[in-house]
Design a protein around this motif. Structure first.
Motif, mmCIF file in Angstrom:
data_model
loop_
_atom_site.group_PDB
_atom_site.id
_atom_site.type_symbol
_atom_site.label_atom_id
_atom_site.label_comp_id
_atom_site.label_asym_id
_atom_site.label_seq_id
_atom_site.Cartn_x
_atom_site.Cartn_y
_atom_site.Cartn_z
ATOM 1 N N TYR A 1 0.849 -1.180 0.000
ATOM 2 C CA TYR A 1 0.000 0.000 0.000
ATOM 3 C C TYR A 1 0.892 1.241 0.000
ATOM 4 C CZ TYR A 1 -3.618 -3.307 1.465
ATOM 5 O OH TYR A 1 -4.485 -4.362 1.540
ATOM 6 N N LYS A 2 0.323 2.346 -0.501
ATOM 7 C CA LYS A 2 1.055 3.614 -0.572
ATOM 8 C C LYS A 2 0.209 4.714 0.052
ATOM 9 C CE LYS A 2 2.811 6.994 -3.919
ATOM 10 N NZ LYS A 2 2.897 7.351 -5.358
ATOM 11 N N LEU A 3 0.820 5.453 1.006
ATOM 12 C CA LEU A 3 0.131 6.569 1.650
ATOM 13 C C LEU A 3 1.155 7.656 1.993
ATOM 14 C CD1 LEU A 3 -2.441 5.088 4.189
ATOM 15 C CD2 LEU A 3 -2.937 6.412 2.133
ATOM 16 N N PRO A 4 0.686 8.904 2.118
ATOM 17 C CA PRO A 4 1.580 9.957 2.606
ATOM 18 C C PRO A 4 2.081 9.636 4.009
ATOM 19 C CG PRO A 4 -0.375 10.911 1.596
ATOM 20 C CD PRO A 4 -0.628 9.443 1.693
ATOM 21 N N GLN A 5 3.295 10.059 4.310
ATOM 22 C CA GLN A 5 3.913 9.712 5.581
ATOM 23 C C GLN A 5 3.142 10.255 6.774
ATOM 24 O OE1 GLN A 5 8.102 10.488 5.841
ATOM 25 N NE2 GLN A 5 8.505 9.859 3.737
ATOM 26 N N GLU A 6 2.484 11.435 6.633
ATOM 27 C CA GLU A 6 1.803 12.020 7.784
ATOM 28 C C GLU A 6 0.587 11.221 8.244
ATOM 29 O OE1 GLU A 6 0.461 14.505 4.128
ATOM 30 O OE2 GLU A 6 2.292 13.548 4.882
ATOM 31 N N LEU A 7 0.127 10.270 7.426
ATOM 32 C CA LEU A 7 -1.023 9.448 7.812
ATOM 33 C C LEU A 7 -0.612 8.211 8.591
ATOM 34 C CD1 LEU A 7 -3.228 9.649 4.597
ATOM 35 C CD2 LEU A 7 -3.289 11.071 6.649
ATOM 36 N N ILE A 8 0.686 7.989 8.743
ATOM 37 C CA ILE A 8 1.186 6.846 9.510
ATOM 38 C C ILE A 8 2.003 7.404 10.670
ATOM 39 C CG2 ILE A 8 2.654 4.808 9.470
ATOM 40 C CD1 ILE A 8 1.913 4.443 6.559
ATOM 41 N N THR A 9 1.501 7.196 11.878
ATOM 42 C CA THR A 9 2.174 7.706 13.081
ATOM 43 C C THR A 9 2.654 6.537 13.925
ATOM 44 O OG1 THR A 9 0.057 7.809 14.266
ATOM 45 C CG2 THR A 9 0.777 9.796 13.096
ATOM 46 N N ARG A 10 3.930 6.576 14.277
ATOM 47 C CA ARG A 10 4.540 5.519 15.095
ATOM 48 C C ARG A 10 4.250 4.135 14.510
ATOM 49 N NH1 ARG A 10 2.429 9.099 18.807
ATOM 50 N NH2 ARG A 10 0.625 7.758 19.158
ATOM 51 N N ARG A 11 4.412 4.058 13.190
ATOM 52 C CA ARG A 11 4.188 2.800 12.457
ATOM 53 C C ARG A 11 2.767 2.264 12.649
ATOM 54 N NH1 ARG A 11 8.217 4.494 10.433
ATOM 55 N NH2 ARG A 11 10.069 3.311 9.842
ATOM 56 N N GLN A 12 1.799 3.188 12.706
ATOM 57 C CA GLN A 12 0.394 2.806 12.844
ATOM 58 C C GLN A 12 -0.444 3.551 11.816
ATOM 59 O OE1 GLN A 12 -0.467 3.731 16.957
ATOM 60 N NE2 GLN A 12 -0.227 1.586 17.569
ATOM 61 N N LEU A 13 -1.418 2.827 11.263
ATOM 62 C CA LEU A 13 -2.374 3.377 10.312
ATOM 63 C C LEU A 13 -3.731 3.458 11.007
ATOM 64 C CD1 LEU A 13 -3.235 4.084 7.353
ATOM 65 C CD2 LEU A 13 -3.649 1.632 7.046
ATOM 66 N N TRP A 14 -4.475 4.528 10.759
ATOM 67 C CA TRP A 14 -5.760 4.726 11.429
ATOM 68 C C TRP A 14 -6.912 4.427 10.487
ATOM 69 C CZ3 TRP A 14 -5.882 5.570 16.585
ATOM 70 C CH2 TRP A 14 -4.669 5.966 17.186
ATOM 71 N N ILE A 15 -7.841 3.600 10.980
ATOM 72 C CA ILE A 15 -9.039 3.255 10.219
ATOM 73 C C ILE A 15 -10.260 3.508 11.109
ATOM 74 C CG2 ILE A 15 -7.781 1.514 8.901
ATOM 75 C CD1 ILE A 15 -9.182 -0.632 10.575
ATOM 76 N N LEU A 16 -11.456 3.395 10.514
ATOM 77 C CA LEU A 16 -12.703 3.545 11.270
ATOM 78 C C LEU A 16 -13.377 2.189 11.422
ATOM 79 C CD1 LEU A 16 -14.389 6.811 9.917
ATOM 80 C CD2 LEU A 16 -12.880 6.512 11.886
ATOM 81 N N ASP A 17 -13.931 1.965 12.636
ATOM 82 C CA ASP A 17 -14.710 0.747 12.819
ATOM 83 C C ASP A 17 -16.166 1.004 12.423
ATOM 84 O OD1 ASP A 17 -15.829 2.210 14.868
ATOM 85 O OD2 ASP A 17 -14.821 1.101 16.473
ATOM 86 N N ASP A 18 -17.015 0.039 12.684
ATOM 87 C CA ASP A 18 -18.417 0.162 12.273
ATOM 88 C C ASP A 18 -19.161 1.272 13.010
ATOM 89 O OD1 ASP A 18 -17.968 -1.907 10.562
ATOM 90 O OD2 ASP A 18 -18.726 -3.458 11.921
ATOM 91 N N GLU A 19 -18.606 1.706 14.156
ATOM 92 C CA GLU A 19 -19.268 2.751 14.941
ATOM 93 C C GLU A 19 -18.606 4.110 14.720
ATOM 94 O OE1 GLU A 19 -19.153 1.418 18.961
ATOM 95 O OE2 GLU A 19 -20.594 -0.212 18.628
ATOM 96 N N ASP A 20 -17.850 4.243 13.654
ATOM 97 C CA ASP A 20 -17.149 5.490 13.344
ATOM 98 C C ASP A 20 -16.213 5.920 14.467
ATOM 99 O OD1 ASP A 20 -18.363 5.573 10.922
ATOM 100 O OD2 ASP A 20 -19.832 7.108 11.436
ATOM 101 N N ARG A 21 -15.494 4.960 14.988
ATOM 102 C CA ARG A 21 -14.480 5.237 15.999
ATOM 103 C C ARG A 21 -13.092 4.874 15.453
ATOM 104 N NH1 ARG A 21 -16.415 6.302 21.056
ATOM 105 N NH2 ARG A 21 -18.666 5.970 21.353
ATOM 106 N N LEU A 22 -12.095 5.631 15.859
ATOM 107 C CA LEU A 22 -10.742 5.405 15.363
ATOM 108 C C LEU A 22 -10.165 4.115 15.932
ATOM 109 C CD1 LEU A 22 -9.107 8.960 15.637
ATOM 110 C CD2 LEU A 22 -9.951 7.826 13.575
#
Length: 386
Positions: A310-331
């Motif tokens: 996968y390819k993403l800008p570096q600012e979207l990955i913090t401390r080697r973690q990617l953020w997604i949303l669950d079914d309840e719109d929580r990070l």
């Protein structure tokens, strides 16, 4: 007028009651404010895994494949030199660069030819005498005479044959010396320096010029440690772009080939070094743009191919973690394995699927379980899949 005075206190009392009720009503309306959504807004997207071929760059100086310190192989006076036999001149392979006076060597050739003719005549004579001796020996009584090698002239024939070989060797040397009076370019060459002029006397072994081979050029360049794991397994015959840098006008780019690895790791930098080659750097045989020796060039080539990344800008990955949303719109954070950093992007592996909603506009302090609201629109940070 008396009745008006009697009504004034009553009117004042009525007005006061009305004002108090208005203030109370206003207080009730402020006590019941509307609810405000304080959740941070985010934008999301979906990612698809792709294959990515790593681009590797290195920098080095363009140098000739070989250089020659040209020397005279015979002694004599310089009688001629080629107009391009000057510093900066370019000549093709086989071009006569300068000539040495030939009279002495032509005479030596004639003398060697005469010596060979005399030696061959002596050999013919000895062979004829040996044949006569052989015929005479056949008629002698064998019981009374012993026929020896000396009688059959075998030693004389061997001596004559040796004289012929010696004369042939002298003739070969005389031809070589005469040929060496014309000194030619051993390859397509750039003349770096010339130390002689017409009328100079040169001795055998005198260095007269410095030549660079312009048939092939090489660039030796380091490869950083973080790039070494992405090198192809076979480093030969891989196309590479050679671009001249530090130019004020348009950059010059030529296509060459990776040739080899030097086989050494620099003890100070721990870098390995590769060698790229380019043919005809000075465009002597083609109309290709000129890349001069000593130019600082960038070498670019394709390394290994990363699969399912996968390819993403570096600012979207913090401390080697990617953020997604669950079914309840929580990070929710997902660990990623960053494989490659190029420019402002990361190439990585992550345990996500095509339906995962990737957060493209992170809150200032994202936390697991933080409630957010999803808004439509493009964040401007979505990476194009390559």
């Amino acid at each position: 007028m008396k009745w008006i005075k009697r009504l004034s206190p009553v009117a004042i009392l009525i007005v006061g009651i009305v004002v108090m009720k208005g203030v109370a009503a206003l207080g009730d309306s402020e006590a019941q404010p509307e609810s405000i959504d304080t959740r941070p807004s985010v934008q999301v997207t979906n990612l698809q895994p792709t294959s990515y071929s790593v681009t590797i760059e290195g920098f080095g100086e363009l140098a000739p494949l070989e250089s020659t310190s040209l020397s005279a192989q015979v002694s004599g006076e310089v009688t001629y030199w080629h107009p391009q036999f000057i510093a900066g001149g370019q000549v093709k392979s086989g071009t006569v660069l300068f000539s040495i006076e030939k009279d002495t060597y032509e005479a030596a050739l004639l003398q060697a030819q005469a010596n060979l003719a005399a030696a061959e005549a002596a050999l013919i004579e000895e062979e004829a005498l040996a044949e006569v001796a052989k015929q005479e020996a056949a008629n002698l009584p064998k019981s009374r005479f012993t026929v020896t090698d000396l009688y059959l002239r075998k030693p004389q024939i061997l001596s004559a044959q040796a004289a012929v070989k010696a004369a042939q060797a002298q003739l070969k040397i005389a031809k070589r010396d005469l040929a060496n009076c014309d000194v030619t370019a051993p390859y397509d060459a750039l003349i770096v320096s010339r130390n002689i002029g017409k009328g100079d006397f040169v001795n055998t072994g005198t260095m007269v010029a410095q030549l660079f081979n312009i048939e092939t050029a090489e660039v030796t360049f380091p490869v950083a440690r973080f790039d070494q794991i992405f090198l192809p397994q076979n480093l030969t015959q891989i196309a590479a772009e050679l671009t001249q840098v530090n130019r004020s006008d348009d950059a010059i780019t030529r296509i060459g080939m990776l040739n080899r690895e030097t086989g050494l790791v620099d003890a100070d930098t721990r870098m390995t070094h590769l060698v790229a080659r380019i043919d005809d750097p000075y465009g002597l045989k083609t109309d290709a743009p000129v890349l001069r020796f000593g130019s600082y060039v960038k070498v670019t080539f394709t390394g290994r191919t990363l699969e399912n990344v996968y390819k993403l800008p570096q600012e979207l990955i913090t401390r080697r973690q990617l953020w997604i949303l669950d079914d309840e719109d929580r990070l929710q954070s997902v660990p990623v394995e960053v494989l490659r950093e190029e420019g402002s992007f990361f190439y990585f592996h992550a345990d996500i699927d095509a339906s995962a909603r990737i957060v493209m506009t992170l809150p200032e302090y994202p936390q697991n379980g933080m409630a957010v609201k999803v808004v439509d629109g493009t964040s401007g940070l979505v990476a194009s899949q390559q």
